[in-house]
Design a protein around this motif. Structure first.
Motif, short mmCIF file in Angstrom:
data_model
loop_
_atom_site.label_atom_id
_atom_site.label_comp_id
_atom_site.label_asym_id
_atom_site.label_seq_id
_atom_site.Cartn_x
_atom_site.Cartn_y
_atom_site.Cartn_z
N PHE A 237 0.84 -1.15 -0.13
CA PHE A 237 -0.04 -0.02 0.04
C PHE A 237 1.00 1.21 -0.05
CE2 PHE A 237 -2.52 -2.91 2.89
CZ PHE A 237 -3.07 -3.72 1.73
N GLY A 238 2.13 1.24 0.28
CA GLY A 238 3.00 2.02 0.36
C GLY A 238 2.50 3.20 1.42
N ARG A 239 2.41 4.56 1.09
CA ARG A 239 2.05 5.58 2.07
C ARG A 239 0.52 5.90 1.96
NH1 ARG A 239 6.31 8.41 4.33
NH2 ARG A 239 8.57 7.96 3.22
N ARG A 240 -0.40 5.14 1.28
CA ARG A 240 -1.74 5.43 1.31
C ARG A 240 -2.35 5.20 2.68
NH1 ARG A 240 -4.41 2.59 -4.21
NH2 ARG A 240 -6.02 4.09 -3.26
N PRO A 241 -3.34 6.00 2.80
CA PRO A 241 -4.04 5.86 4.03
C PRO A 241 -5.02 4.80 3.84
CG PRO A 241 -5.06 7.98 2.81
CD PRO A 241 -3.69 7.44 2.21
N ILE A 242 -5.29 4.06 4.80
CA ILE A 242 -6.05 2.88 4.80
C ILE A 242 -7.24 2.78 5.71
CG2 ILE A 242 -5.93 0.16 4.71
CD1 ILE A 242 -4.09 1.38 2.98
N PHE A 243 -8.56 2.57 4.99
CA PHE A 243 -9.80 2.34 5.63
C PHE A 243 -10.01 0.80 5.55
CE2 PHE A 243 -14.71 2.85 5.60
CZ PHE A 243 -14.75 2.53 6.66
N PHE A 260 -17.17 4.99 1.44
CA PHE A 260 -16.04 5.09 0.70
C PHE A 260 -15.93 6.14 -0.47
CE2 PHE A 260 -12.65 3.61 -2.49
CZ PHE A 260 -11.70 4.04 -1.83
N SER A 261 -17.01 5.98 -1.29
CA SER A 261 -16.92 7.11 -2.40
C SER A 261 -17.10 8.45 -1.94
CB SER A 261 -18.18 6.69 -3.31
OG SER A 261 -17.67 5.40 -3.93
N ALA A 262 -17.82 8.57 -0.93
CA ALA A 262 -18.02 9.95 -0.17
C ALA A 262 -16.56 10.31 0.36
CB ALA A 262 -18.93 10.09 1.03
N LEU A 263 -15.92 9.70 1.17
CA LEU A 263 -14.70 9.74 1.71
C LEU A 263 -13.49 10.20 0.72
CD1 LEU A 263 -14.41 6.83 4.40
CD2 LEU A 263 -14.56 9.27 4.91
N LEU A 385 -21.26 6.56 9.25
CA LEU A 385 -19.91 5.94 8.96
C LEU A 385 -18.89 6.75 8.02
CD1 LEU A 385 -18.34 3.04 8.58
CD2 LEU A 385 -19.50 2.61 6.68
N ALA A 386 -19.54 7.51 7.06
CA ALA A 386 -18.45 8.30 6.21
C ALA A 386 -17.94 9.55 7.20
CB ALA A 386 -19.09 8.87 5.04
N LEU A 387 -18.82 9.91 7.83
CA LEU A 387 -18.52 11.15 8.84
C LEU A 387 -17.41 10.70 9.78
CD1 LEU A 387 -19.30 14.02 9.85
CD2 LEU A 387 -20.97 12.88 11.21
N TRP A 388 -17.78 9.69 10.52
CA TRP A 388 -16.66 9.12 11.58
C TRP A 388 -15.66 8.99 11.00
CZ3 TRP A 388 -15.86 10.62 16.57
CH2 TRP A 388 -16.86 11.07 17.08
N ALA A 389 -15.42 7.84 9.81
CA ALA A 389 -14.35 7.42 9.30
C ALA A 389 -13.30 8.76 8.78
CB ALA A 389 -14.56 6.72 8.10
N GLY A 390 -14.20 9.83 8.20
CA GLY A 390 -13.41 10.95 7.78
C GLY A 390 -12.77 11.71 9.07
N ARG A 391 -13.50 11.81 10.08
CA ARG A 391 -13.07 12.48 11.36
C ARG A 391 -11.60 12.05 11.57
NH1 ARG A 391 -18.19 13.56 15.15
NH2 ARG A 391 -19.12 15.40 14.01
N ASN A 395 -7.65 13.33 11.61
CA ASN A 395 -6.92 13.68 13.01
C ASN A 395 -6.15 12.60 13.56
OD1 ASN A 395 -6.63 14.23 15.84
ND2 ASN A 395 -8.69 15.50 15.74
N GLU A 396 -5.05 12.48 13.08
CA GLU A 396 -4.08 11.61 13.96
C GLU A 396 -4.10 11.31 15.31
OE1 GLU A 396 0.46 9.84 13.54
OE2 GLU A 396 -0.13 11.61 12.19
N SER A 397 -3.98 12.33 16.04
CA SER A 397 -4.17 12.36 17.50
C SER A 397 -5.40 11.59 18.05
CB SER A 397 -3.89 13.76 18.30
OG SER A 397 -5.11 14.39 17.67
N LEU A 398 -6.55 12.03 17.49
CA LEU A 398 -7.68 11.35 17.86
C LEU A 398 -7.76 9.86 17.71
CD1 LEU A 398 -10.69 11.79 18.92
CD2 LEU A 398 -11.34 11.89 16.58
N ARG A 399 -7.27 9.42 16.36
CA ARG A 399 -7.06 8.13 16.05
C ARG A 399 -6.23 7.37 17.29
NH1 ARG A 399 -5.53 9.39 10.91
NH2 ARG A 399 -3.34 8.49 11.24
N SER A 400 -5.36 7.91 17.44
CA SER A 400 -4.36 7.23 18.24
C SER A 400 -4.77 7.06 19.76
CB SER A 400 -2.96 8.05 18.58
OG SER A 400 -2.24 8.23 17.15
N GLU A 401 -5.79 8.10 20.12
CA GLU A 401 -6.31 8.30 21.70
C GLU A 401 -7.25 7.09 21.70
OE1 GLU A 401 -8.81 11.15 24.34
OE2 GLU A 401 -8.16 11.83 22.63
#
Length: 432
Positions: A237-243, A260-263, A385-391, A395-401
């Motif tokens: 995947f290289g540097r691509r973000p992954i959902f 996913f299409s919305a994201l 689903l799209a809203l929360w996945a996008g958030r 936001n890397e710090s939110l993801r990590s927390e």
């Protein structure tokens, strides 16, 4: 010593109906085998007809399919360590469960399909293997099999016992049959107090029921697995973000693809890693992707997902946990449609924020407590689903927390495997 419960009229009726339906069941087995050859192979095992020599004195585990098998592996290994000279037998009912058992346990355990719950099949199975201890994972209750264990004095345990309200209502309609079956069970190690209450309500002896926790919490993600996940991510995947969306079902993939299409409008480089619960459905999922104009790449192709690839499809078994660890945000399927949800702990232990839908009746307590811990988020529909996945993706710090919260939640609830080992060991050594 258990002397056996007398044959009841209701169990005789049950057996007669099962015999009557067996030709239809076998016909359906071969019909399914047209698309999935595994269903039409080794069918004699389902009638307890074996071409191998008998191997009496086994410790026998039954895990219905992949999910139960994955949860059982740490317990199987722990029991093998406790009784190293004992042969382990593991049964399953699905080809995917069978394949996973063979892949993980290899030559360390014997494996066959569970026979149909017919008196003669059950008798042949027990005479062939003569278990010294029988362990059923999670939910299944088979009247003739349970009666045969009780009649022969074989200690029978239900471990990681789980019983949803819906299942309990179904068993209550047949309480006379269920109660007779559960009278043959020496131990029910329930996941929660609610599960214990439901087992007692459908006829289990309260003295046989204990709350031992959920062995799925005793999930392992060793350093080597994390290193492999990192290597896979870099190579594929290289540097691509992954959902990642794991264990998805029909009617659910279309919702995930819409989200996913919305994201993609917000994250043009985003890759969706989609893992259908049943890999044989991969053709249907590919067709769904094409209908929405999304390009796909199969895991089995073992090629990188370059920027032109939108959806990476996991069409292999046994790799989902590793690919969770190679992703950024996870959605756990079977929850946007009324399936009951799947194991949310696998992405949580990998430190990912976990999204899931409202239909989680098979994992209700885990889902509730994962939310309370701050490690999981329930989404009610495609838009959420799209809203929360996008958030989370932005936001890397939110993801990590949230990921740390989920990982902490898993580790704080571990220990059920060891409790189960102690309970089962007391049955094996005759202390109960």
């Amino acid at each position: 010593m258990w002397t056996g419960a007398p044959a009841s009229p209701v169990r005789l009726i049950y057996s007669a109906l099962f015999y009557f339906l067996t030709p239809i069941i076998l016909g359906r087995l071969f019909w399914r085998g047209r698309k999935l050859p595994g269903y039409s192979q080794r069918w004699l095992e389902r009638l307890a007809i074996y071409d191998s020599e008998s191997e009496p004195g086994v410790i026998w585990f039954h895990a219905v399919s992949v999910g139960e098998a994955e949860a059982a592996f740490p317990l199987i290994r722990a029991i093998k360590n406790r009784f190293p000279t004992q042969t382990i037998l593991v049964t399953a009912t699905t080809p995917t469960g069978s394949a996973r058992i063979k892949e993980v346990l290899g030559d360390t355990a014997r494996h066959v399909y569970l026979p149909y719950d017919l008196p003669d099949c059950v008798d042949r199975f027990i005479r062939h293997y003569n278990p010294v201890l029988a362990i059923v994972l999670e939910t299944e209750i088979w009247p003739n099999l349970y009666h045969a264990c009780g009649e022969r004095g074989i200690p029978l345990a239900i471990v990681n016992g789980r019983l949803s309200e819906r299942s309990a209502r179904g068993y209550l309609r047949l309480r006379s049959l269920t109660q007779g079956s559960l009278s043959c069970v020496r131990l029910i190690a329930a996941q929660t107090s609610e599960d214990a209450r439901r087992y007692i309500a459908i006829g289990a002896n309260p003295n046989s029921v204990v709350v031992a926790g959920n062995i799925k919490f005793d999930i392992e993600l060793p350093v080597e697995a994390l290193e492999r996940a990192g290597a896979l991510r870099s190579a594929l995947f290289g540097r691509r973000p992954i959902f990642i969306a794991g264990s998805t079902h029909p009617g659910e993939e279309s919702q995930i693809l819409t989200a996913f299409s919305a994201l993609q409008r917000q994250f043009p480089e985003l890759l969706l890693l989609l893992a259908p619960r049943h890999p044989h459905r991969i053709g249907d999922v590919i067709a769904e992707c094409k209908k929405m104009g999304l390009t796909t790449r199969l895991r089995s192709e073992n090629k990188p997902a370059e920027e032109s690839v939108d959806v990476f499809l996991l069409d292999t078994l046994g790799e989902l946990r590793c690919f969770y660890a190679a992703s950024d945000v996870a959605f756990v399927g079977g929850s946007l449609v009324p399936i009951g949800g799947h194991n949310m702990l696998e992405p949580a232990v990998a430190g990912l924020p976990v999204l899931f839908g409202p239909h989680i009746f098979n994992f209700a307590e885990i889902g509730c407590k994962l939310k309370e811990s701050g490690g999981g988020i329930e989404v009610k529909n495609t838009e959420e689903l799209a809203l929360w996945a996008g958030r989370l993706l932005s936001n890397e710090s939110l993801r990590s927390e949230i990921g740390r919260n989920g990982k902490r939640f898993v580790s704080s609830n571990q220990g059920a495997v060891q409790r189960a080992v102690e309970l089962l060991s007391s049955l094996r050594t005759g202390d109960s």
